[in-house]
Scaffold this active site. Sequence first.
Site, PDB file in Angstrom:
ATOM      1  N   ASN A 211       1.039  -1.259   0.136  1.00  0.00           N
ATOM      2  CA  ASN A 211      -0.269  -0.017  -0.009  1.00  0.00           C
ATOM      3  C   ASN A 211       0.599   1.150   0.274  1.00  0.00           C
ATOM      4  O   ASN A 211       0.672   2.157  -0.776  1.00  0.00           O
ATOM      5  CB  ASN A 211      -0.646  -0.534   1.428  1.00  0.00           C
ATOM      6  CG  ASN A 211      -2.290   0.975   0.897  1.00  0.00           C
ATOM      7  OD1 ASN A 211      -2.930   0.613   0.246  1.00  0.00           O
ATOM      8  ND2 ASN A 211      -2.547   1.724   1.380  1.00  0.00           N
TER       9      ASN A 211
ATOM     10  N   ASP B 216      -6.927  -4.295   6.792  1.00  0.00           N
ATOM     11  CA  ASP B 216      -6.517  -5.703   6.080  1.00  0.00           C
ATOM     12  C   ASP B 216      -6.721  -6.854   6.754  1.00  0.00           C
ATOM     13  O   ASP B 216      -6.240  -7.624   6.512  1.00  0.00           O
ATOM     14  CB  ASP B 216      -4.489  -5.208   5.738  1.00  0.00           C
ATOM     15  CG  ASP B 216      -4.234  -5.503   7.428  1.00  0.00           C
ATOM     16  OD1 ASP B 216      -4.810  -5.467   8.389  1.00  0.00           O
ATOM     17  OD2 ASP B 216      -3.179  -6.034   6.917  1.00  0.00           O
TER      18      ASP B 216
END
Length: 357
Positions: free
Chosen positions: A226, A261
Amino acid sequence: MNLDWTHRLRVSRKTAPATMDEHHAIRTIGRLLVISITTLVVSCVVMLTTGQMVKGIYEQTTAEAEHVRAANGIDLLVSQFGPLTPEGAETIGRIAGLKNAYLSQTAPTAPDLRMIPLLGEQAVSGSYLVWTENSFGNDMFRLFAPIRLPTVSIMLLIVIGLMVYVHRLVSDIERQRRLAHRQSRTDVVTGLDNRLAFETAIGRLSQAGTPFGIVIIDLDLFKAVNDALGHAAGDIVLRTVGQRLEDLMGPGDQLARLGGDEFVMVRVNKPDPAGLSILARECIFAIEQPIELTGGRNVKVGASLGIVAAGSGGLPPSTLLGAADTALYRAKAQPGSAFQFAGDSPASADHWHLRCA
């Protein structure tokens, strides 16, 4: 790994305007219904009252006029020809405009008959001049129909229009309610269920006494992807992982994204430790497969899993989720992808891990 309560707060804030709009729409519907019903009632009362008043005036005026004409006709014929005869009664009927005029020795009792008693010199003592009351109902209808029918038609059209509008408004409210309900329980990024839907599901299963297992999944190396490639790449990873995990679900199972996540599974098919162990290995294998990003670039992530098997009945959902979260902490302490069951010690031989390639 603690529960993200701010996520629920954000969901509540998002759905609040829809709830306010729904209350406003319901109040509007109530007002429209009250207006419609009041309009109909007042209109019907006015029309009925007006019709009765007009009818009463016509009947009274007609009866008085017929009575006067009959008395004048009797005086005229008696003064010229003497006491009335049946033929004279018919003549008075024609002169005075009386319907079916005739002489009778007894007073009539029928409601549609009118009479005038005759004096001794006017006819045989105790006689009556009788005639049928003229009916002005049809005349009144012909006079008032051109006014009343358009008025009633317009009011009916208005009411029908209001009802159609109300129906559409109710349909819009129901559609918005379903959309708000779905949005409040759906994760925006992955399209999976969110935390609220997950907690609702395990609460329902707990109340029903249905055995189930909980598997919390936290992606390893996701933050690196990310940060290095951006949120768009991170969203692709989350959606891909969500789809792969969803393919492992059986009937009655549920998959949700808790936030960030972190994913969670509710397992009702083989929720025993053996079945959950197999599921955990399948999850790790599926997650560790390369993920293709936009532009043809591939990335790989791992996963740590915390598991609560069935058999903890009676415990509240928050306790079960907390136990799975604690097991997840222990799994993350293992090298590579790993899973741990709640209640296992860190050195338990039952734990299993697979290093990321």
